[in-house]
Motif scaffolding. Structure first.
Motif: not given
Length: 365
Positions: A213-230
């Motif tokens: 079976x597949x074991x889940x690797x959890x996502x401990x990091x974040x998401x960083x989005x800069x200025x003026x992004x759409x």
């Protein structure tokens, strides 16, 4: 409804105004459907033909076009009309109507920080420790997770999901249905899976599959989005596994784009609809990916790369390269490959004739 004089519009766009520059306008329209208070968009001679069917008094035109011959009272002459459209539409766009303050149906945690001038619409949920910047506009049914940070002057449309710990810069725009900071698609088996074996052997492995079976690797990091992004409607950007996924300043992302976990996207990139990134891609600045491009995992794309629509990027791409095809190669190479592909039926007939001539030389005329 806001009104703008011809001279004010021209000044804001860095364009030239001629004629009755005090005429007030409150909208923009195609030439054939323009009313007297609209600015008609007649930036090419073929567009200007439609002015006869409409009621426009003023049009935006390109240099060299004769506005008086078109029967207009005034004109705005833009040296680069399509670029002027960016400023013009910004002036005229009222955006969604979100009442100032907090709608009574919104749910805002006591520890959340809401800056001055923010407008929060119906049924918005803002989690503990979240920070909302000044003059941010948040439409209905948006959820913002614990510890998320949104910069000043953001516009978050209906139904957006911003997960916990996501950090977003100033002047961010998210279209309806965007999901930011969901977990990455990362799973592993106790022993080598058939996928790993196939990659190692390039598909020649003869080992039989084992039940696991597949074991889940959890996502401990974040998401960083800069200025003026759409980010366009129904797009999804995953958080990182350990370090944060990143989207650089000024990058524009179209509808239905997926960016997988651990991706680092540079500044001022243009990512068109239905592009998909596998995980751990590093992409430089000013890259343009046409619609339906696919990007394989763990590759690096340099600065100023342009990929034609539906290209499939399986390997690293050096800076400044224009690529096309499946798999993606240099555009000029792809054109030659396509020409050769079209010649294959004729080549096959030639080879067949040669085989017959060699195998039966006595029947060769």
């Amino acid at each position: 409804m806001a009104e703008f004089s011809v001279s004010d519009i021209a000044a804001a766009l860095g364009a030239e105004a001629s004629g009755a520059v005090d005429i007030l306008l409150c909208g923009v329209a195609e030439p054939a459907s323009a009313q007297a208070t609209d600015l008609a968009l007649a930036m090419k001679p073929e567009y200007a033909v439609g002015l006869k069917a409409g009621r426009a008094r003023v049009a935006m035109i390109a240099p060299g076009m004769d506005w008086q011959d078109m029967g207009l009272e005034a004109a705005i002459i833009a040296p680069r009309p399509r670029y002027a459209m960016a400023g013009l539409t910004s002036m005229m766009d009222r955006g969604p109507i979100i009442e100032p303050g907090h709608h009574p149906t919104s749910v805002i945690h006591d520890s959340a920080q809401i800056a001055e001038g923010a407008a929060i619409g119906p049924f918005v949920v803002i989690g503990p420790g979240a920070v909302i910047g000044a003059r941010a506009r948040i439409a209905s049914h948006v959820s913002i997770g614990a510890g998320a940070v949104i910069g000043d002057d953001a516009l978050i449309h209906e139904g957006v999901r911003i997960c916990h710990g996501v950090h977003i810069g100033d002047r961010f725009i998210a279209q309806p249905g965007v999901v930011l900071g969901g977990d990455g698609f990362s799973f592993v088996t106790p022993e080598k899976s058939m996928v790993e074996k196939a990659r190692e052997s390039l598909g020649t492995a003869t080992d039989t599959a084992t039940e696991q079976s597949w074991a889940r690797i959890h996502s401990l990091g974040g998401l960083v989005i800069g200025d003026d992004v759409e980010v366009g409607a129904n797009s999804a950007i995953d958080r990182g596994t350990i370090e944060s996924s990143q989207i650089g300043n000024g990058t524009k992302i179209d509808n239905l784009v997926h960016i997988g976990h651990n991706c680092i996207i540079g500044k001022d990139c243009l990512i068109c609809g239905q592009v998909g990134f596998a995980g751990s891609v590093t992409m430089g600045d000013r890259v343009v990916l046409g619609g339906k491009c696919g990007v394989s995992d763990n590759i690096t794309i340099g600065n100023d790369v342009v990929a034609a629509g539906a290209s499939k990027l399986f390997t690293n791409v050096p800076s400044g390269r224009m690529i096309m095809g499946h798999p993606a190669v240099k555009m000029d190479t792809h054109v030659e490959m396509y020409k050769a592909l079209r010649r294959l039926p004729r080549l096959a007939r030639t080879v067949s004739d040669l085989q017959k001539a060699v195998s039966k030389p006595d029947k060769t005329p």
